[in-house]
Structures are given as C-alpha cells and as structure tokens.
Design an enzyme around this catalytic site. Structure first.
Site, PDB file in Angstrom:
ATOM      1  N   TYR A 166       0.831  -1.204   0.000  1.00 57.81           N
ATOM      2  CA  TYR A 166       0.000   0.000   0.000  1.00 57.81           C
ATOM      3  C   TYR A 166       0.867   1.256   0.000  1.00 57.81           C
ATOM      4  O   TYR A 166       0.666   2.172  -0.808  1.00 57.81           O
ATOM      5  CB  TYR A 166      -0.916  -0.006   1.218  1.00 57.81           C
ATOM      6  CG  TYR A 166      -1.793   1.217   1.334  1.00 57.81           C
ATOM      7  CD1 TYR A 166      -2.993   1.303   0.636  1.00 57.81           C
ATOM      8  CD2 TYR A 166      -1.421   2.291   2.142  1.00 57.81           C
ATOM      9  CE1 TYR A 166      -3.800   2.427   0.724  1.00 57.81           C
ATOM     10  CE2 TYR A 166      -2.217   3.419   2.241  1.00 57.81           C
ATOM     11  CZ  TYR A 166      -3.401   3.482   1.536  1.00 57.81           C
ATOM     12  OH  TYR A 166      -4.191   4.602   1.638  1.00 57.81           O
ATOM     13  N   LYS A 170       1.285   4.201  -3.001  1.00 56.49           N
ATOM     14  CA  LYS A 170       0.964   5.623  -2.820  1.00 56.49           C
ATOM     15  C   LYS A 170       2.176   6.511  -3.112  1.00 56.49           C
ATOM     16  O   LYS A 170       2.024   7.631  -3.603  1.00 56.49           O
ATOM     17  CB  LYS A 170       0.426   5.867  -1.411  1.00 56.49           C
ATOM     18  CG  LYS A 170      -0.926   5.199  -1.146  1.00 56.49           C
ATOM     19  CD  LYS A 170      -2.001   5.658  -2.126  1.00 56.49           C
ATOM     20  CE  LYS A 170      -3.371   5.112  -1.764  1.00 56.49           C
ATOM     21  NZ  LYS A 170      -4.424   5.554  -2.712  1.00 56.49           N
TER      22      LYS A 170
END
Length: 243
Positions: A166, A170
């Site tokens: 994750y 990002k």
C-alpha cells in the site's frame, strides 16, 4: 451543455469517496459517483439525491479497461466535458502480521493494479474530457503512508507503520502526480495528491482519529482550487507534506 461543474469521483459508493461526492454536490457541482457495479452506483445515487444533490451513479471499475471507456463515453455523451476527476478508489491488502519482505507478490500486484495502474487508466481516459474544461482539476488520493521522507525518518508519525504494498503504491501515485502536473503545467488543468488523514472508514480501521466529513475536505479543496492554487503538490488540510 450544463454550465455546472461536472465531477467524477471513483470509489464513491462509501467512505471518503461518497462523502467527497456529497460535499462537491453541496457546492452546486454535478457529482458522478463512480462504483464498480450498477447496484453500488445506484445506491450511492439514491443516498445523495435524497439530500437534494445533483448526483448520478456511474459504473467505473478501475480494474476494467472496458468499464473505464464506457464511463468516459457516457460522460462525453451526457455532459461533453469533465471539470473534476477525483481518483479516490483504492485498496489496502497487506497482511499487518507480516514483515515487508514477507508480503506476497500477489498482494503487491493486486495493490498496484488498483492503486496505481487503475488510477492511471482512469486519468488517461478522462484527460480528453478534462481538456475541454475551462479549469480542469485532478485529485489523486494518496496517503501520508506514501511519504518516503517520513518512512525513512526515525520518530516520524509513520516510522513504525509499514504496510509496504500500500505504502509504495501511494509513493508511486505521488510520483505520477508530479509527472502529470509537469506535462500539464502550461494548461488550465491542475493535478495534486491528497492525504485525507487517518479516517474512520473500513480501510482506516480501529484507532482512526478523523471523521469521514473531515477526511473528504482535502480532496474537495483541491478539486475546487482557483487558478492561483498549486499543481504537483502533496497536501493535507492545506498543509504541504514531504514526499
């Protein structure tokens, strides 16, 4: 064609996405609430229209090229342009019990497929419509967890919070934001990355400190900034975050 601004928000059937659509609608903007299937899109539309907002559910699965193209074709047919794109859809699939080196390659691939490649696919499909706007705005939902600076700095707010697939997805979204902002620097389109905060959503989980209404504020602010606003920035509640 409508003189009202037209906004597409992906992943808008719940959480921050739905609240972003709501707050944009409250500003007199036509909110297109994107969801992966008809049922979820209809549910979002019903909820927002009950509040008197000009909202319409639209199917846009960021993992499906066909779905994205159909959404773009519908927006062009119905509105002729797009003024705001909020790339809100995202997933967090990391196993919190595993170390960074132990996360499966499948988790990495699925995470990037949605959080980065899906975001890019939607942006590429919608860019021709955004170019028809007098002042197009693209907001990419990022996270403070994408800040390489904070991850590498002992004592930072996220130093001991490692959800690698994750987080890195990002970081990549942030890098893409900078590249796209550079490409569009001589146009009226502005591109920024938003950290919503640690929000009380399904993804935010236990311990989250921000209400959903506050979590949408950064996206809404960047979606509605004026000509003097930033482009290529990483922002939370008006404050610039380190990459």
């Amino acid at each position: 064609m409508s003189s009202k601004k037209i906004a597409l928000i992906t992943g808008a059937n719940k959480g921050i996405g739905l609240e972003t659509a709501r707050q944009l609608g409250q500003k007199g903007i036509t909110a297109l609430a994107g969801a992966r299937d008809e049922a979820k899109a209809a549910q979002a539309e019903e909820e927002l229209r009950k509040e008197g907002l000009d909202a319409h559910g639209i199917v846009v699965d960021v993992n499906s090229a066909e779905s994205i193209q159909k959404a773009a074709a519908r927006i062009e047919r119905d509105y002729g342009r797009l003024d705001i794109l909020v790339n809100n859809a995202g997933v967090m699939l990391d196993d919190a019990k595993k170390k960074p080196s132990e996360q499966s390659l499948e988790v990495w691939r699925k995470t990037f497929e949605t959080n980065l490649f899906g975001l890019i696919a939607v942006t590429q499909a919608m860019l021709p419509l955004l170019r028809k706007s007098d002042a197009g705005r693209i907001v990419n939902l990022s996270s403070i967890l994408g800040s390489i600076h904070f991850h590498a700095t002992p004592g930072s707010p996220i130093y001991d919070m490692k959800m690698p697939a994750y987080d890195v997805s990002k970081s990549a979204v942030n890098a893409y934001t900078v590249h796209l902002a550079w490409e569009l620097k001589d146009t009226a389109i502005k591109v920024n990355a938003a950290h919503p905060g640690w929000v009380k959503t399904e993804m935010g989980g236990e311990g989250a400190t921000m209400e959903i209404t506050d979590g949408a504020k950064t996206s809404v602010a960047l979606a509605t900034i004026g000509a003097d606003g930033p482009s290529g920035a990483f922002v939370h509640m008006g404050e610039t975050l380190p990459w």
